[in-house]
Design a protein around this motif. Structure first.
Motif, short mmCIF file in Angstrom:
data_model
loop_
_atom_site.label_atom_id
_atom_site.label_comp_id
_atom_site.label_asym_id
_atom_site.label_seq_id
_atom_site.Cartn_x
_atom_site.Cartn_y
_atom_site.Cartn_z
N ALA A 46 1.02 -1.42 -0.03
CA ALA A 46 -0.02 -0.02 0.35
C ALA A 46 0.81 1.39 0.19
CB ALA A 46 -0.96 0.02 1.16
N ILE A 47 1.85 1.32 0.95
CA ILE A 47 2.77 2.48 0.68
C ILE A 47 3.64 2.47 -0.56
CG2 ILE A 47 5.20 3.39 1.98
CD1 ILE A 47 3.90 1.98 4.38
N ARG A 48 3.93 1.52 -1.02
CA ARG A 48 4.40 1.65 -2.62
C ARG A 48 3.39 2.32 -3.61
NH1 ARG A 48 7.52 -2.79 -0.88
NH2 ARG A 48 6.02 -4.33 -1.65
N GLY A 49 2.48 1.82 -3.58
CA GLY A 49 1.34 2.18 -4.20
C GLY A 49 1.16 3.76 -4.00
N LEU A 50 1.02 4.32 -2.54
CA LEU A 50 0.95 5.83 -2.47
C LEU A 50 2.11 6.56 -3.11
CD1 LEU A 50 -0.16 5.54 1.27
CD2 LEU A 50 -1.64 6.64 -0.77
N GLU A 51 3.26 6.06 -2.82
CA GLU A 51 4.42 6.64 -3.32
C GLU A 51 4.39 6.86 -4.64
OE1 GLU A 51 9.38 6.08 -2.38
OE2 GLU A 51 8.23 4.43 -2.52
N ILE A 52 4.07 5.97 -5.43
CA ILE A 52 3.92 5.97 -7.03
C ILE A 52 2.64 6.93 -7.35
CG2 ILE A 52 3.31 4.70 -9.01
CD1 ILE A 52 4.43 2.32 -7.89
N SER A 53 1.87 6.98 -6.84
CA SER A 53 0.47 7.66 -6.91
C SER A 53 0.67 9.25 -6.85
CB SER A 53 -0.67 6.98 -6.71
OG SER A 53 -1.03 7.05 -5.05
N HIS A 54 1.04 9.47 -5.49
CA HIS A 54 1.08 10.83 -5.25
C HIS A 54 1.97 11.29 -3.90
CE1 HIS A 54 -1.91 9.38 -2.07
NE2 HIS A 54 -1.43 10.29 -1.40
N GLY A 55 2.99 10.34 -3.84
CA GLY A 55 3.93 10.78 -2.82
C GLY A 55 3.58 10.51 -1.27
N LEU A 56 4.53 10.62 -0.42
CA LEU A 56 4.52 10.06 1.12
C LEU A 56 4.89 11.26 2.01
CD1 LEU A 56 6.46 6.71 0.86
CD2 LEU A 56 3.92 7.03 0.62
N SER A 57 3.92 10.98 3.01
CA SER A 57 4.31 12.11 4.20
C SER A 57 5.63 11.66 4.66
CB SER A 57 3.18 12.14 5.23
OG SER A 57 3.10 10.63 5.75
N PRO A 58 6.26 12.36 5.59
CA PRO A 58 7.49 11.80 6.36
C PRO A 58 7.29 10.64 7.16
CG PRO A 58 7.24 14.36 6.44
CD PRO A 58 5.85 13.77 5.68
N ALA A 59 5.99 10.70 7.63
CA ALA A 59 5.86 9.47 8.70
C ALA A 59 5.59 8.18 7.88
CB ALA A 59 4.42 9.70 9.59
N LEU A 60 4.82 8.27 6.69
CA LEU A 60 4.75 7.08 5.90
C LEU A 60 5.87 6.69 4.99
CD1 LEU A 60 1.16 7.49 4.21
CD2 LEU A 60 1.73 5.91 5.84
N ARG A 61 6.97 7.83 4.70
CA ARG A 61 8.14 7.51 4.07
C ARG A 61 9.10 6.66 5.11
NH1 ARG A 61 8.69 11.35 1.26
NH2 ARG A 61 8.83 13.12 2.80
N GLU A 62 9.06 6.95 6.39
CA GLU A 62 9.59 6.47 7.59
C GLU A 62 9.19 4.94 7.89
OE1 GLU A 62 10.83 6.67 12.45
OE2 GLU A 62 9.36 8.12 11.38
N LEU A 63 7.83 4.85 7.81
CA LEU A 63 7.29 3.65 8.12
C LEU A 63 7.73 2.49 6.81
CD1 LEU A 63 5.69 1.44 9.29
CD2 LEU A 63 3.40 2.48 8.12
N GLY A 64 7.79 2.96 5.65
CA GLY A 64 8.17 2.41 4.48
C GLY A 64 9.48 1.79 4.35
N ARG A 65 10.43 2.72 4.98
CA ARG A 65 11.87 2.51 5.08
C ARG A 65 12.15 1.34 6.29
NH1 ARG A 65 15.47 3.81 8.75
NH2 ARG A 65 14.09 5.69 9.45
N LYS A 66 11.19 1.57 7.45
CA LYS A 66 11.27 0.73 8.36
C LYS A 66 10.87 -0.91 8.06
CE LYS A 66 11.95 3.87 12.03
NZ LYS A 66 11.48 4.30 13.29
N LEU A 67 9.82 -0.72 7.41
CA LEU A 67 9.10 -2.32 6.85
C LEU A 67 10.17 -2.96 5.88
CD1 LEU A 67 5.52 -0.92 6.27
CD2 LEU A 67 6.23 -2.79 7.89
N ASN A 68 10.86 -2.19 5.20
CA ASN A 68 11.75 -2.86 4.21
C ASN A 68 12.88 -3.21 5.16
OD1 ASN A 68 10.77 -2.26 1.91
ND2 ASN A 68 11.67 -0.04 1.59
N GLN A 69 13.43 -2.49 6.07
CA GLN A 69 14.43 -2.90 7.09
C GLN A 69 14.03 -4.28 7.72
OE1 GLN A 69 17.74 -1.65 7.29
NE2 GLN A 69 17.80 -3.62 8.63
N HIS A 70 12.69 -4.40 8.18
CA HIS A 70 12.46 -5.57 8.97
C HIS A 70 12.36 -6.61 8.09
CE1 HIS A 70 9.73 -8.13 11.06
NE2 HIS A 70 8.82 -8.00 10.10
N PHE A 71 11.79 -6.66 6.56
CA PHE A 71 12.12 -7.51 5.80
C PHE A 71 13.39 -8.10 5.21
CE2 PHE A 71 7.60 -5.68 4.13
CZ PHE A 71 7.05 -6.66 4.96
N ASP A 72 14.24 -7.08 5.56
CA ASP A 72 15.75 -7.33 5.28
C ASP A 72 16.36 -8.18 6.28
OD1 ASP A 72 15.78 -6.19 2.65
OD2 ASP A 72 16.68 -4.23 3.63
#
Length: 169
Positions: free
Chosen positions: A137-163
């Motif tokens: 969902a965050i990737r979809g938001l990023e593609i469609s209209h960009g992310l708030s600072p909080a969603l950008r951070e959550l996306g980064r932390k989810l990626n880190q979690h999966f890594d």
């Protein structure tokens, strides 16, 4: 899209300069208690404010410039905080990414609804599948209209979690 004038509340410290009002557009009707991103900060509308002279037709609000987050998300050891506009964006993005009603999407939507309605006791067990749905969902938001600072951070932390999960033997 309606325009609003947001007037920052006077600073508690008299040595700090009063911030200037800003004009914002919103795709939703704003009212007391709502939060909105203003540049890199989330502001909360706390009281009605008399319209300013140069914008007498616009609704004005007195705002707290340090709004409290509405939800906390844990992805392993990674913690993120989300605000009302993030939750609204995320709810729509989850529906777009996963239109089918699954237990995972229902759990996410129920947690978002509870957080938006001020429930401070929200506890949703968002693990594997739910975290993947959030990441999509965050990737979809990023593609469609960009992310708030909080969603950008959550996306980064989810990626880190999966890594982190990939590195576990």
């Amino acid at each position: 899209m309606p325009e609003y004038t947001l007037v920052p509340a006077p600073p508690a410290d008299p040595g700090v300069q009063q911030r200037l009002p800003v004009t914002v557009r919103s795709d939703r009707e704003l009212r007391i208690g709502n939060q909105i991103w203003v540049e890199q900060e989330c502001w909360e509308l706390v009281d009605p404010h008399a319209p300013l002279d140069d914008a007498s037709q616009r609704v004005a609000f007195l705002c707290a410039t340090l709004a409290p987050p509405r939800a906390r998300i844990l992805a392993g050891p990674h913690e993120s905080w989300l605000y009302e506009p993030d939750l609204l964006d995320l709810a729509g993005a989850v529906r777009r990414v996963h239109a089918d009603e699954t237990p995972t999407t229902r759990t996410i939507q129920a947690a978002i609804r509870a957080a938006l309605h001020g429930d401070t006791e929200v506890e949703a067990n968002l693990e594997g599948d739910a975290l993947r749905v959030l990441a999509q969902a965050i990737r979809g938001l990023e593609i469609s209209h960009g992310l708030s600072p909080a969603l950008r951070e959550l996306g980064r932390k989810l990626n880190q979690h999966f890594d982190d999960l990939k590195q576990v033997p």
